[in-house]
Design a protein around this motif. Structure first.
Motif, PDB file in Angstrom:
ATOM      1  N   PRO A 118       2.115   5.077  -6.846  1.00  0.00           N
ATOM      2  CA  PRO A 118       0.785   4.975  -6.654  1.00  0.00           C
ATOM      3  C   PRO A 118       0.349   3.958  -5.559  1.00  0.00           C
ATOM      4  O   PRO A 118      -0.609   4.174  -4.933  1.00  0.00           O
ATOM      5  N   PHE A 119       1.196   3.019  -5.130  1.00  0.00           N
ATOM      6  CA  PHE A 119       1.124   2.031  -3.929  1.00  0.00           C
ATOM      7  C   PHE A 119       1.395   2.671  -2.725  1.00  0.00           C
ATOM      8  O   PHE A 119       1.181   2.141  -1.652  1.00  0.00           O
ATOM      9  N   ASP A 120       2.119   3.910  -2.702  1.00  0.00           N
ATOM     10  CA  ASP A 120       2.371   4.660  -1.691  1.00  0.00           C
ATOM     11  C   ASP A 120       1.333   5.707  -1.135  1.00  0.00           C
ATOM     12  O   ASP A 120       1.409   6.195  -0.065  1.00  0.00           O
ATOM     13  N   ASP A 121       0.261   5.750  -1.949  1.00  0.00           N
ATOM     14  CA  ASP A 121      -0.841   6.772  -1.619  1.00  0.00           C
ATOM     15  C   ASP A 121      -2.344   6.063  -1.920  1.00  0.00           C
ATOM     16  O   ASP A 121      -2.177   4.719  -2.054  1.00  0.00           O
ATOM     17  N   GLU A 133      -0.151   0.766 -17.310  1.00  0.00           N
ATOM     18  CA  GLU A 133       0.333   0.858 -18.783  1.00  0.00           C
ATOM     19  C   GLU A 133       1.895   0.820 -18.642  1.00  0.00           C
ATOM     20  O   GLU A 133       2.727   0.393 -19.665  1.00  0.00           O
ATOM     21  N   ARG A 134       2.560   1.552 -17.783  1.00  0.00           N
ATOM     22  CA  ARG A 134       4.118   1.704 -17.601  1.00  0.00           C
ATOM     23  C   ARG A 134       4.736   0.423 -17.257  1.00  0.00           C
ATOM     24  O   ARG A 134       5.775  -0.025 -18.058  1.00  0.00           O
ATOM     25  N   ILE A 135       4.111  -0.637 -16.429  1.00  0.00           N
ATOM     26  CA  ILE A 135       4.614  -1.618 -15.925  1.00  0.00           C
ATOM     27  C   ILE A 135       4.533  -2.592 -17.159  1.00  0.00           C
ATOM     28  O   ILE A 135       5.595  -3.102 -17.518  1.00  0.00           O
ATOM     29  N   ALA A 136       3.490  -2.852 -17.956  1.00  0.00           N
ATOM     30  CA  ALA A 136       3.240  -3.423 -19.084  1.00  0.00           C
ATOM     31  C   ALA A 136       4.507  -3.140 -20.283  1.00  0.00           C
ATOM     32  O   ALA A 136       4.905  -3.811 -20.940  1.00  0.00           O
ATOM     33  N   LEU A 137       4.670  -1.769 -20.350  1.00  0.00           N
ATOM     34  CA  LEU A 137       5.615  -1.345 -21.343  1.00  0.00           C
ATOM     35  C   LEU A 137       6.868  -1.619 -20.999  1.00  0.00           C
ATOM     36  O   LEU A 137       7.833  -2.066 -21.917  1.00  0.00           O
ATOM     37  N   ASP A 141       8.362  -8.876 -21.444  1.00  0.00           N
ATOM     38  CA  ASP A 141       8.708 -10.558 -21.296  1.00  0.00           C
ATOM     39  C   ASP A 141       7.966 -10.931 -20.155  1.00  0.00           C
ATOM     40  O   ASP A 141       8.107 -12.219 -20.178  1.00  0.00           O
ATOM     41  N   LEU A 142       7.414 -10.347 -19.290  1.00  0.00           N
ATOM     42  CA  LEU A 142       6.991 -10.727 -17.984  1.00  0.00           C
ATOM     43  C   LEU A 142       5.590 -10.330 -17.738  1.00  0.00           C
ATOM     44  O   LEU A 142       4.745 -11.101 -17.029  1.00  0.00           O
ATOM     45  N   VAL A 143       5.049  -9.414 -18.439  1.00  0.00           N
ATOM     46  CA  VAL A 143       3.753  -8.523 -17.980  1.00  0.00           C
ATOM     47  C   VAL A 143       2.921  -8.354 -19.102  1.00  0.00           C
ATOM     48  O   VAL A 143       3.407  -8.024 -20.242  1.00  0.00           O
ATOM     49  N   THR A 144       1.737  -8.778 -19.068  1.00  0.00           N
ATOM     50  CA  THR A 144       0.747  -8.539 -20.227  1.00  0.00           C
ATOM     51  C   THR A 144      -0.370  -7.778 -19.592  1.00  0.00           C
ATOM     52  O   THR A 144      -1.124  -8.058 -18.701  1.00  0.00           O
ATOM     53  N   LEU A 145      -0.803  -6.595 -20.192  1.00  0.00           N
ATOM     54  CA  LEU A 145      -1.974  -5.944 -19.890  1.00  0.00           C
ATOM     55  C   LEU A 145      -3.069  -6.180 -20.633  1.00  0.00           C
ATOM     56  O   LEU A 145      -2.941  -6.442 -21.878  1.00  0.00           O
ATOM     57  N   ARG A 198       6.263  -5.838  -6.002  1.00  0.00           N
ATOM     58  CA  ARG A 198       6.985  -6.804  -5.453  1.00  0.00           C
ATOM     59  C   ARG A 198       7.145  -7.888  -6.578  1.00  0.00           C
ATOM     60  O   ARG A 198       8.426  -8.347  -6.459  1.00  0.00           O
ATOM     61  N   LEU A 199       6.298  -8.051  -7.210  1.00  0.00           N
ATOM     62  CA  LEU A 199       6.438  -9.138  -8.304  1.00  0.00           C
ATOM     63  C   LEU A 199       7.479  -8.899  -9.493  1.00  0.00           C
ATOM     64  O   LEU A 199       8.133  -9.684 -10.187  1.00  0.00           O
ATOM     65  N   VAL A 200       7.404  -7.529  -9.802  1.00  0.00           N
ATOM     66  CA  VAL A 200       7.855  -7.039 -11.022  1.00  0.00           C
ATOM     67  C   VAL A 200       9.221  -6.204 -10.872  1.00  0.00           C
ATOM     68  O   VAL A 200      10.330  -6.441 -11.483  1.00  0.00           O
ATOM     69  N   GLU A 201       8.815  -4.873 -10.156  1.00  0.00           N
ATOM     70  CA  GLU A 201       9.799  -4.024 -10.053  1.00  0.00           C
ATOM     71  C   GLU A 201      10.748  -4.244  -8.970  1.00  0.00           C
ATOM     72  O   GLU A 201      12.029  -3.718  -9.114  1.00  0.00           O
ATOM     73  N   ASP A 202      10.385  -4.715  -7.885  1.00  0.00           N
ATOM     74  CA  ASP A 202      11.210  -5.082  -6.812  1.00  0.00           C
ATOM     75  C   ASP A 202      11.265  -6.549  -6.352  1.00  0.00           C
ATOM     76  O   ASP A 202      10.974  -6.944  -5.177  1.00  0.00           O
ATOM     77  N   LEU A 203      11.450  -7.362  -7.078  1.00  0.00           N
ATOM     78  CA  LEU A 203      11.550  -9.059  -6.772  1.00  0.00           C
ATOM     79  C   LEU A 203      12.719  -9.073  -6.136  1.00  0.00           C
ATOM     80  O   LEU A 203      13.823  -9.177  -6.565  1.00  0.00           O
TER      81      LEU A 203
END
Length: 427
Positions: A118-121, A133-137, A141-145, A198-203
């Motif tokens: 999504p961030f490439d488009d 939703e996917r990131i929170a799932l 332990d790091l993300v709250t939706l 960058r904070l979650v998937e690619d720190l």
């Protein structure tokens, strides 16, 4: 051969898109040289009297960019000539410009070898929702939706809280950034999503401090109704999509970035219900702006930076919109300059350098902005960030998305680190 195929695809798509933007047929876009305060005042007066759509406010080192309806074009140009204001035609037919852009974007997407993140488009609302939703799932332990609530048309407005301590450590400041309060500014949403990435998937190793020392709130689409409307109906729609027939039976929405309760409806707004800068009947008339307000108030003791991301113009702006400077003006400039410098260090040669300063002094007076509201209630460092337009304004070529994402992230990171040194929890 590949080039020929893409040209053919673009031609076919161009034919398919023809007619989609007929509402803008005959509209034209003009560059206007704003060299003096008199030039600026003249353009502002024409903005209201001719219902100009100002795409970029001018300064001595960069032209103003305005779109005008065909019935007002002659008067605009004649008035500029009468006052010796230099101007040029940037786009003679906005409808044609948008059709060509649609074809180019579709051809670019079809040329990708794999599904774009999504961030490439320029993702649609549902794509953004699925990503959050996917990131929170995947990172509980790091993300709250959080679902702030429904938009006017019923779309859930969601944001992420990113924290190693579940927002319980008062020694950590909060960085709150949001995007797409103005519907047509598509390139702002990928920047918000890339910040999450960058904070979650690619720190990366150099950014561990940003997660350990700072908590984050990221709201990728403030105005989902307007955003979707730009994809389906009117590409250059700016406002929300609220409808109040008792106020006006034909005009929808308000300028959400004039709808906050700070000097509301005093300057930099239009009384015409159909104009781009109409602020609404009262402050916080829109559910979308109320959600932003509520996030600020809920975490007021710890939010150190509020960043309202816009497109375009290469500006880092701060309050107040009446040209007065907050008591911490030196800190505001210091952190804003660090943000701009970090982005400039990685910018493309064709991009303008960022200018940093008070929004009213550098550009024009405003009232009711998110930036000013955050500052007025006690958020120390509140900014409007205007991303690059590369001379094409809102129709940023998709090839530049990754560049804007990566350079802007460096600016966000620089501002977070520097602001940390100023942080004191306001408890």
């Amino acid at each position: 051969m590949v080039c020929l195929v893409l040209v053919a695809v673009a031609a076919c798509l161009g034919a398919a898109f023809a007619g989609r933007h007929d509402i803008y047929s005959g509209y034209s876009v003009h560059h206007v040289s704003v060299q003096t305060a008199e030039h600026s005042a003249l353009l502002h007066s024409l903005e209201e009297s001719l219902s100009l759509d100002v795409w970029q406010h001018g300064a001595p080192d960069r032209a103003a960019v305005v779109m005008v309806a065909p019935q007002h074009r002659r008067r605009l140009l004649r008035t500029l000539d009468d006052h010796d204001v230099p101007h040029t035609t940037h786009r003679a037919d906005v409808a044609k410009m948008l059709e060509e852009y649609d074809a180019r974007l579709a051809a670019w997407r079809s040329s990708r070898s794999s599904r774009l993140a999504p961030f490439d488009d320029f993702p649609r609302y549902n794509d953004v929702d699925e990503y959050l939703e996917r990131i929170a799932l995947q990172y509980p332990d790091l993300v709250t939706l959080v679902n702030a609530g429904p938009s006017w048309e019923g779309r859930d407005i969601k944001y992420l809280k990113i924290s190693t301590t579940n927002f319980t450590d008062a020694s950590k400041p909060i960085y709150f950034l949001d995007a797409t309060i103005h519907a047509r500014e598509w390139v702002t949403t990928p920047v918000a999503l890339y910040s999450i990435h960058r904070l979650v998937e690619d720190l990366r190793a150099q950014d561990w401090d940003l997660l350990n020392d700072v908590d984050w709130i990221i709201l990728p689409i403030v105005n989902p109704d307007g955003y979707e409307y730009t994809h389906t109906n009117e590409r250059l729609w700016r406002r929300t999509r609220s409808y109040r027939p008792d106020v006006n039976a034909t005009c929808y929405g308000v300028d959400a970035n004039r709808n906050f309760d700070v000097a509301f409806n005093t300057v930099g707004v239009s009384s015409n219900h159909c104009d781009q800068t109409y602020p609404g009947t009262e402050a916080f008339s829109e559910p979308e702006t109320r959600y932003v307000r509520d996030i600020m108030l809920e975490h007021l003791e710890r939010i150190q930076i509020y960043l309202n991301i816009h497109s375009h113009g290469n500006w880092v702006l701060y309050g107040f919109g009446n040209a007065s400077i907050p008591d911490n003006g030196v800190q505001l400039f210091h952190v804003g300059a660090a943000m701009g410098a970090a982005i400039d260090a990685r910018k493309l040669p064709i991009a303008l350098f960022y200018r940093v300063g008070n929004s009213a002094i550098l550009l024009y007076p405003t009232s009711g902005s998110a930036q000013d509201y955050a500052q007025s209630i006690g958020i120390p460092l509140s900014y409007t960030l205007e991303l690059p337009g590369y001379g094409v304004q809102f129709e940023v070529p998709p090839e530049y998305i990754n560049q804007i994402n990566s350079e802007t992230w460096e600016g966000i990171a620089a501002s977070a680190r520097l602001a940390r040194s100023y942080y004191q929890a306001r408890v």
